[in-house]
Structure formats: structure tokens, C-alpha cells
Design a protein around this motif. Sequence first.
Motif, mmCIF file in Angstrom:
data_model
loop_
_atom_site.group_PDB
_atom_site.id
_atom_site.type_symbol
_atom_site.label_atom_id
_atom_site.label_comp_id
_atom_site.label_asym_id
_atom_site.label_seq_id
_atom_site.Cartn_x
_atom_site.Cartn_y
_atom_site.Cartn_z
ATOM 1 N N ILE A 18 0.861 -1.184 0.000
ATOM 2 C CA ILE A 18 0.000 0.000 0.000
ATOM 3 C C ILE A 18 0.895 1.231 0.000
ATOM 4 O O ILE A 18 1.895 1.281 0.731
ATOM 5 C CB ILE A 18 -0.908 0.013 1.256
ATOM 6 N N GLU A 27 -9.214 6.912 3.156
ATOM 7 C CA GLU A 27 -9.479 6.004 2.030
ATOM 8 C C GLU A 27 -10.619 5.039 2.363
ATOM 9 O O GLU A 27 -11.480 4.761 1.529
ATOM 10 C CB GLU A 27 -8.215 5.204 1.671
ATOM 11 N N LEU A 31 -14.206 4.507 0.487
ATOM 12 C CA LEU A 31 -14.668 3.206 -0.011
ATOM 13 C C LEU A 31 -16.042 2.845 0.543
ATOM 14 O O LEU A 31 -16.870 2.244 -0.139
ATOM 15 C CB LEU A 31 -13.648 2.110 0.337
ATOM 16 N N GLU A 34 -18.541 4.897 -1.526
ATOM 17 C CA GLU A 34 -18.512 4.430 -2.923
ATOM 18 C C GLU A 34 -19.238 3.085 -3.077
ATOM 19 O O GLU A 34 -19.947 2.856 -4.040
ATOM 20 C CB GLU A 34 -17.038 4.197 -3.252
ATOM 21 N N LYS A 35 -19.032 2.194 -2.124
ATOM 22 C CA LYS A 35 -19.543 0.817 -2.268
ATOM 23 C C LYS A 35 -20.764 0.528 -1.412
ATOM 24 O O LYS A 35 -21.193 -0.612 -1.329
ATOM 25 C CB LYS A 35 -18.425 -0.172 -1.925
ATOM 26 N N TYR A 295 -8.511 -2.220 4.578
ATOM 27 C CA TYR A 295 -8.551 -1.328 3.418
ATOM 28 C C TYR A 295 -8.509 -2.134 2.117
ATOM 29 O O TYR A 295 -9.331 -1.933 1.213
ATOM 30 C CB TYR A 295 -7.364 -0.341 3.500
ATOM 31 N N LEU A 296 -7.595 -3.094 2.058
ATOM 32 C CA LEU A 296 -7.450 -3.883 0.830
ATOM 33 C C LEU A 296 -8.678 -4.744 0.562
ATOM 34 O O LEU A 296 -9.113 -4.884 -0.588
ATOM 35 C CB LEU A 296 -6.191 -4.766 0.916
ATOM 36 N N LYS A 299 -11.248 -2.445 -0.881
ATOM 37 C CA LYS A 299 -10.896 -1.987 -2.227
ATOM 38 C C LYS A 299 -11.145 -3.081 -3.277
ATOM 39 O O LYS A 299 -11.733 -2.845 -4.315
ATOM 40 C CB LYS A 299 -9.433 -1.545 -2.228
ATOM 41 N N TYR A 300 -10.691 -4.307 -2.962
ATOM 42 C CA TYR A 300 -10.796 -5.395 -3.954
ATOM 43 C C TYR A 300 -12.005 -6.303 -3.731
ATOM 44 O O TYR A 300 -12.220 -7.238 -4.486
ATOM 45 C CB TYR A 300 -9.486 -6.206 -3.958
ATOM 46 N N GLU A 301 -12.745 -6.030 -2.647
ATOM 47 C CA GLU A 301 -13.925 -6.831 -2.282
ATOM 48 C C GLU A 301 -13.565 -8.312 -2.152
ATOM 49 O O GLU A 301 -14.315 -9.206 -2.554
ATOM 50 C CB GLU A 301 -15.073 -6.598 -3.278
#
Length: 332
Positions: A18, A27, A31, A34-35, A295-296, A299-301
Amino acid sequence: MIQDVHNIQKMGYVDIDIDPTLDLFVEIQKLKKEKNAIILAHYYQDADIQDIADYIGDSLGLARQAQATNADMIVFAGVHFMAETAKILNPTKKVVLPDLNAGCSLSDSCPPFLFEKFIQQHPEHIVISYINCSAGIKALSDIICTSSNAQAIVESLSKEQKIIFAPDRNLGSYINKHTGRNMVLWNGACMVHEIFSLEKITKLKVRHPEAKVIAHPECEEAVLAIADFIGSTSQMLAFTQKDKCSEFIVATETGIIHQMIKNSPGKNFIPAPPTNACACNNCPHMKLNTLEKLYLCMKYELPELFMDETLRLAAKKPIDRMLTMSKELGIQ
Ligand code: 13P
Ligand code: SF4
């Protein structure tokens, strides 16, 4: 992406460097919007994760939030059986967790194939299982309970009713003692709550004579015997807020102390010491989750929790029963 989806699911978490200049709190907030995601976190998570969560709670509270949410994605900062419960209650929603490897020693102590045999050895018994178990165990159970409602659920059943209680022998014998029942107990335990040293807590009490000992019912009987208050994580937290005492020796996983300090800044909270010099009062499973992995995974679900539909439906029945009974019994 460097890792493909299959590898991430297999490894259990996204392993990508990261950018160190990123503010992960900002961040993660982005997210979430956004999601249309909700972050549900257990009290045993790291302070950073608790601070970014939309809801922090005990197992009952988390199950209720999972049932009620309108979010499209549930990000579960806790251990596998908790995320599994969220998926059981929300089959159409995406449930992701920072590290799929976050298991539970208590849940692992009760494999379904052995438990099935155990049930067969005790005909005419109904099965009450503590939520800290796999979906396979839930599917073999009649009612699920948590540490917040276990005693009330048992007490609501007829005294003649024969009961198997699994998988936590400490919680089971605590309920037996307080209700006069003779439930048949599965011999499981939590590695964190079994490690507290009665001798060291007694010594701490000498140095802090005013301090009250508060303990989770997953602790061993000897520790519970000297506790001034016994309850689930949320009940322990509420007790420290209400009680006039300004010092507490806390016999549960240390993560909860973050909320205790936040809610009662003037009070002193001392983690109950384990039997050895390790940090064994930190749950190694809960602590697999980190802010970076959180976080990851948003981000990548990924990694995502999937469940067989037949198993889900069988496991849902006793959870629904618990949620209905808790409501009827007025459990907060
Ligand atoms: P509660 O938060 O429901 O008290 O459970 C404690 C626990 O051990 C969770 O793994
Ligand atoms: Fe399981 Fe114990 Fe960790 Fe809770 S604290 S997740 S019961 S190992």
C-alpha cells in the motif's frame, strides 16, 4: 492485480503493498460511501479498526446489525464464525473479511462430525450452541445463544427439558451453576479466556484493593469465582460505565479496553494477566485483521465469504430462533 482472485481466496487476504503516503482512515471512509459498505467490528479488534467501524459490538449486537443492514457489502472485522453468521442472515449481500484465516479456538474445538455422534449419544436432548461455532455445528443445533442471552434462553425452557450445551464448557458450567440445570457439556474452551492466572489476579488485587474484577463467562470457574461482575463484552463495558468504582481488572481479551477508556476516560483498566509472559490475552485470531488488510479487502472486495445454500438454511433456523427469543425475553 498481482494476485488473482483464486489465490486471494486461498491465501485468505489481499497481499499488495500500500502506498505509505495514503491516509487509510480517509481512504476507507471513501470506499464505504462508494460501495455502500458497512463495517461491523467486534470489541476485540485493534483500536484503529474499532475507530473506523460503523458499529462495534458483542456477538449478539453484531448478528442483529447484520440482520438489519441496508448496505450492499458487509465488511466483517471479526472472526470467521461471525462473518459466517452475517452471511447466513444476508445471503444476497457480499460479506468480506480482512483475513479469512481469522478462526476461533473455541469453534475449532467442536468439529461437526464428532458433535453429531455426541448428539446421538444423548437422545431426547435439545441442542443449544454458543454462537462461537461453525455453520456445521449451528446446522446441528436447535437454538443458538451468545454470552448476552445464554442464561435467559436456558431459563426460559422447561426445567424438565434435557439440554446439550456446546461448545464452551466454561460458559456451560457457569449457566448450570446459576440455573440449577444439569446440561450436558461439550468439552471446548477459548484459548484466550482459559489463560488468565488466578494467582496473578489475586496479587494484582493486593496492589489494587479497590479494583473490581470483571470477567467474561468463557473464563475458568476459579476466575469467575473471584469476579465482582460476569458478563458478555457489551455487558462488561456497560458495567464499567455505570459502576462508581474507578479501577477494574479486566478478564477478557484486551481489545475491549479501548472502548472502556473511551467511554470512561477517568477510570483505570488493568488487563488481567495470563499464566505466562506472553501476550496471550490478545486473541491471535482476532488480531490477524489489520487496518491495512481491512482497506485492501474493501478496495478489492476480497476475500469473500461463500456458503452452501443447504447448510445456510439449516444454520439459519437456530439463529432466527435466538433472535426471536432474545426479543421476546427483552435482551438488550
Ligand atoms: P461476546 O462479545 O459476545 O461477549 O463474545 C466474546 C467472544 O469471545 C467473541 O469471540
Ligand atoms: Fe475465539 Fe476466544 Fe478468540 Fe473469541 S477470544 S474469537 S472465543 S479464540
